[in-house]
Design an enzyme around this catalytic site. Structure first.
Site: not given
Ligand code: COA
Ligand code: MG
Length: 410
Positions: A110, A222, A257, A323-324, A371
């Protein structure tokens, strides 16, 4: 044109033109100014910081060093904010970092349709323990196989963590491919021993490769301990990597995590991890690195993702883990300044100049006080827009519908 080196604890993304680039010496404590000298001790022809031409040879030769420094100050080159925005995405945009599990052949195929700024071929948590060998083999094939066209996407690999016992095998396999990835992502970096280990191993693996450029290194924070150590890890890693084939380019907040590490319960607004999320972006920006925001695992909830991505961008993050495939364009949009933001920033800069000329430091613009700090925020927007060169066409960000309101939240 070659990319400049990093000095001290700061990163300086300058470029110099001239065939015989040889050395670059820091002239003063100012964080961004260097003298570039060729082999024949001649000053080089051009100095750029980001996309901005700082000096050309004619000016350089006529002005003398003292005047050049004054000019540098005048141009506000020592303004940390404008330098930070130039460093914000460093060499390349990474608004979406899209994970593709390395062991999943179907998903690897893909890649040509993903159109993500950055594709991360994953050896780590997207791959089952029993499939690690298969992931390495397939990733190797993908990197060296021209049939999989990455298009405009960057080719990167996430290896397993140093403590996993799998990292060396990953590095040996991945770094022996013909077409090296431009960046290695290393998860769960807990301390400087991990960086030292990484540098030692990669120096050895790559010793016979005549690499023209350093690869980027992006590391993950993590755990609670890694958050506590983050400043030392970042500062130390930048130093340690000077003698390596890698240059730290970004920090990823590995939020899932981290949730596990502190025993927090996840919600879609990520409020439980607000402190760490803010801290990661602070440290990353202090060291002029990209900051990559948390994953939104509820991939069917696009509204929720838009909200969280816009929030991350507003916090100063430069991109987000994805992730997708449906999450990619949302993140590209969220981490690009909108046309409305750009219009606001341009007008504000114009107005600021006019008011400076008439002797006013603070003034009212679209019903808000303006400013210098607000000017710097506007310059950040313009720098990112210039870097990305294609501003987002749509202007769906409700929070930015009225930018003048935003500026009051200082
Ligand atoms: N990379 C490439 N293609 C992907 C993809 C990914 N990460 N996630 C989904 N796709 C493809 C699917 O293969 C599917 O293709 P198809 O239409 O030809 O069948 C299409 O996009 C739609 O996918 P969908 O059916 O909605 O999801 P799925 O059930 O196939 O996969 C996940 C869902 C969450 C398992 C998958 O998105 C995934 O593995 N994501 C990465 C997870 C990961 O790496 N985690 C570690 C880092 S946090
Ligand atoms: Mg993780």
């Amino acid at each position: 044109m070659r990319q400049g080196k990093k000095y001290g604890t700061h990163i300086h993304p300058f470029h110099c033109e001239g065939s015989d680039y040889i050395s670059c010496r820091k002239l003063e404590l100012g964080i961004c100014f260097f003298r570039l000298v060729s082999k024949k001790q001649q000053l080089l022809t051009k100095i750029m910081i980001g996309n901005r031409l700082i000096f050309n040879s004619g000016i350089f030769a006529r002005m003398g060093i003292g005047n050049i420094l004054k000019e540098a100050h005048r141009l506000r080159l020592l303004s940390t904010t404008s330098i930070q925005s130039q460093c914000r995405h460093k060499n390349r945009a990474r608004r979406a970092l899209m994970y593709v599990p390395g062991s999943d052949e179907k998903k690897l195929k893909k890649i040509p349709s993903l159109n993500s700024d950055c594709v991360v071929l994953d050896c780590e948590d997207g791959v089952a323990a029993s499939q690690k060998g298969e992931a390495r083999r397939l990733i190797r094939e993908v990197l060296d196989n021209s049939e999989i066209d990455f298009g405009r996407s960057e080719r990167t690999v996430r290896v397993n963590s140093v403590d996993s016992g799998l990292c060396l095998a990953d590095l040996e396999e991945i770094l022996s491919v013909k077409n090296l990835p431009s960046c290695i992502l290393i998860p769960k970096l807990e301390n400087l021993d991990h960086t030292k280990w990484f540098v030692e191993k990669t120096n050895s693996i790559l010793k016979d490769r005549n690499l023209k450029e350093k690869l980027d290194l992006i590391f993950f924070v993590e755990s609670a301990m890694a958050i506590l150590n983050l400043k030392e890890i970042t500062e130390g890693s930048i130093k340690i990597c000077q003698k390596s084939h890698f240059e730290p380019a970004g920090i990823v907040f590995g939020s899932d995590d981290y949730y596990a590490s502190i025993g927090a319960l996840r919600s879609n607004d990520a409020s439980e991890i607000a402190f760490a999320r803010q801290y990661v972006v602070t440290v990353a920006k202090a060291y002029h690195l990209q900051a990559v925001d948390v994953v939104y695992i509820d991939f069917k909830d696009q509204k929720g993702l838009i909200k969280q991505a816009m929030q991350g961008a507003a916090m100063g993050y430069t991109g987000k883990q994805v992730i997708h495939p449906v999450q990619v364009s949302i993140c590209h949009e969220a981490f690009s300044p909108s046309l409305k933001q750009i219009e606001w920033a341009r007008k504000l800069v114009e107005e600021y100049k006019k008011h400076q000329e008439s002797g006013k430091g603070a003034f009212v613009f679209r019903e808000c006080m303006i400013d210098r700090p607000v000017l710097l925020q506007a310059e950040n927007i313009l720098a990112v827009a210039e870097f990305l060169s294609k501003p987002s066409e749509s202007d769906s960000n409700e929070d930015w519908k009225d930018n003048s309101k935003h500026t009051t939240k200082k």
